[in-house]
Design an enzyme around this catalytic site. Structure first.
Site, PDB file in Angstrom:
ATOM      1  N   SER A 307      71.690  37.386  24.927  1.00 36.44           N
ATOM      2  CA  SER A 307      73.087  37.405  24.653  1.00 36.44           C
ATOM      3  C   SER A 307      74.007  37.923  25.326  1.00 36.44           C
ATOM      4  O   SER A 307      75.165  38.443  24.818  1.00 36.44           O
ATOM      5  CB  SER A 307      73.182  37.959  22.963  1.00 36.44           C
ATOM      6  OG  SER A 307      72.747  39.347  23.043  1.00 36.44           O
ATOM      7  N   LYS A 350      75.641  43.851  15.373  1.00 38.73           N
ATOM      8  CA  LYS A 350      76.601  43.854  16.593  1.00 38.73           C
ATOM      9  C   LYS A 350      77.764  44.165  16.089  1.00 38.73           C
ATOM     10  O   LYS A 350      78.713  45.042  16.562  1.00 38.73           O
ATOM     11  CB  LYS A 350      76.436  42.590  17.372  1.00 38.73           C
ATOM     12  CG  LYS A 350      75.036  42.642  18.311  1.00 38.73           C
ATOM     13  CD  LYS A 350      74.932  41.263  18.691  1.00 38.73           C
ATOM     14  CE  LYS A 350      73.775  41.138  19.382  1.00 38.73           C
ATOM     15  NZ  LYS A 350      73.530  39.723  20.061  1.00 38.73           N
TER      16      LYS A 350
END
Length: 415
Positions: A307, A350
């Site tokens: 990511s 996140k």
């Protein structure tokens, strides 16, 4: 009203710990599950399999393979312990396994579990947990009464924001314990009389300088630095991707203990920027005779995952354009050679990490939009979310051109 038994699996490497020893051996005993049932005194207890991700394996067998039969509802009604040598019905036992990371759990074993993710607490939740649970426990450990030391909410918020940055509350409880021991010392020495009311000033005086501060503005003040979001074993975290360019043999240098997946992400980001230079308003001649360097601090911490592509691409474009990335924005997502932004996992962790770090805007892949429903409403309302389908949708809010804002936590889809 079920009985509760805990079975610690951390460091277990012998299959006989699960299945038991055969009675032909000296010192033979049943496996841990049979012993747990004997300890509970019932056939339908709650058994906690603690730290199931830390099982080992060696020449004595693989305990995780032995757990397959235990956790499979289709066959655990005839579980056979080597010591008992009779079928044992485990189908009425409620198994609860705990783990920090699921990556180290073998796939067949994980397939027999229903995974419930605990992604961390918001700041207000931590203050509430401290007020209703941690304070009472630490007061008892410091031999203090409830009426001898009290905390105001501002003091607890100061500890949460400036002295801890974690998904859980372990360090928060440690810091509260430190404060209460100092308060107990002052009471015993007669320096202050009861009750002691702890405020934010006392916190800074007794715990010293703050351990954390919002460094995103400092780090991203120069072109070539972008703020990324990552998932760790203890929740989410913020990391910075730094890019530089210098004279030398053409190529790309990578540092920061990056894993194979992140190295590939960096190569893809570099290839995309080179092949779409004109579209990105970058002079193609800038790549001739130049060597690029991507670094992800902290260098002593191993990093890997799919990511970071968006963050690396943004850092390179920021460097080559000479435009710094906006300090209030974090980003996550994988990028393809055609500039598409692919979905990623761990969105909730996140975003909570971005919120803890003081970021107010987050760029997410377009297909991760539905995952925002998992984010606590309090955090959702305090942040702006940009959903990106291509790199152009990432660079638009990240570099400040055509900044888009929102109200009341509504996210903005890419145009």
């Amino acid at each position: 009203e079920r009985k509760y038994v805990r079975v610690a699996l951390g460091g277990v490497r012998d299959e006989a710990e699960i299945r038991g020893h055969r009675r032909t051996y000296v010192g033979a005993q049943p496996g841990r599950l049979v012993r747990a049932l004997r300890e509970a005194g019932t056939m339908n207890p709650v058994i906690v399999l603690d730290e199931v991700d830390k099982l080992g394996s060696d020449f004595r067998g693989d305990p995780s393979s032995a757990l397959l039969e235990v956790l499979d509802p289709a066959q655990n009604h005839t579980f056979r312990d080597h010591y008992l040598e009779v079928d044992l019905d485990l189908s009425r036992v409620m198994f609860v396994a705990t783990a920090n990371v699921i990556d180290t759990i073998p796939g067949p074993l994980l397939d027999r579990m229903e995974v419930i993710r605990l992604d961390g607490y918001t700041e207000s939740e931590k203050v509430s947990i401290a007020r209703h649970h941690l304070l009472g426990r630490q007061l008892a450990r410091a031999a203090l009464r409830d009426d001898e030391v009290t905390f105001d909410d501002e003091a607890l918020q100061t500890i949460v924001a400036d002295y801890t940055r974690e998904a859980g509350v372990r360090n928060l409880e440690r810091e509260i314990g430190r404060l209460l021991r100092k308060a107990a010392t002052k009471l015993a020495a007669g320096e202050r009389g009861a009750p002691i009311h702890v405020n934010a000033t006392d916190v800074r005086e007794w715990l010293g300088r703050p351990h954390f501060y919002f460094e995103s503005a400092d780090r991203t003040s120069v072109p070539g630095v972008a703020t990324g979001l990552a998932v760790t074993g203890a929740g989410g975290d913020v990391l910075f991707v730094e890019a530089s360019v210098s004279e030398g043999p053409e190529g790309l240098t990578l540092t920061g203990q990056l894993g194979d997946v992140m190295k590939e992400s960096a190569e893809i980001a570099m290839s995309y920027v080179r092949s779409h230079a004109e579209e990105l308003k970058i002079d193609p001649k800038v790549f001739t005779g130049k060597r690029f360097h991507l670094h992800v601090p902290a260098g002593a911490v191993p990093k890997d995952g799919p990511s970071a592509g968006v963050t690396m691409t943004t850092a390179l474009v920021s460097l080559l354009r000479g435009e710094p990335v906006r300090p209030i924005i974090g980003m996550t997502g994988e990028v393809t050679l055609q500039g598409r932004v692919l979905p990623i996992g761990g969105v909730k962790q996140k975003i909570l990490a971005a919120h803890r770090a003081g970021l107010t805007e987050v760029i997410l892949p377009e297909r991760n939009g539905p995952d925002l429903e998992d984010v606590p409403e309090e955090v959702r309302n305090a942040m702006t979310f940009h959903l990106a389908g291509t790199i152009a949708d990432v660079l638009r809010p990240a570099l400040g051109s055509e900044p888009r804002t929102k109200a009341n936590g509504e996210y903005i889809a890419a145009a």
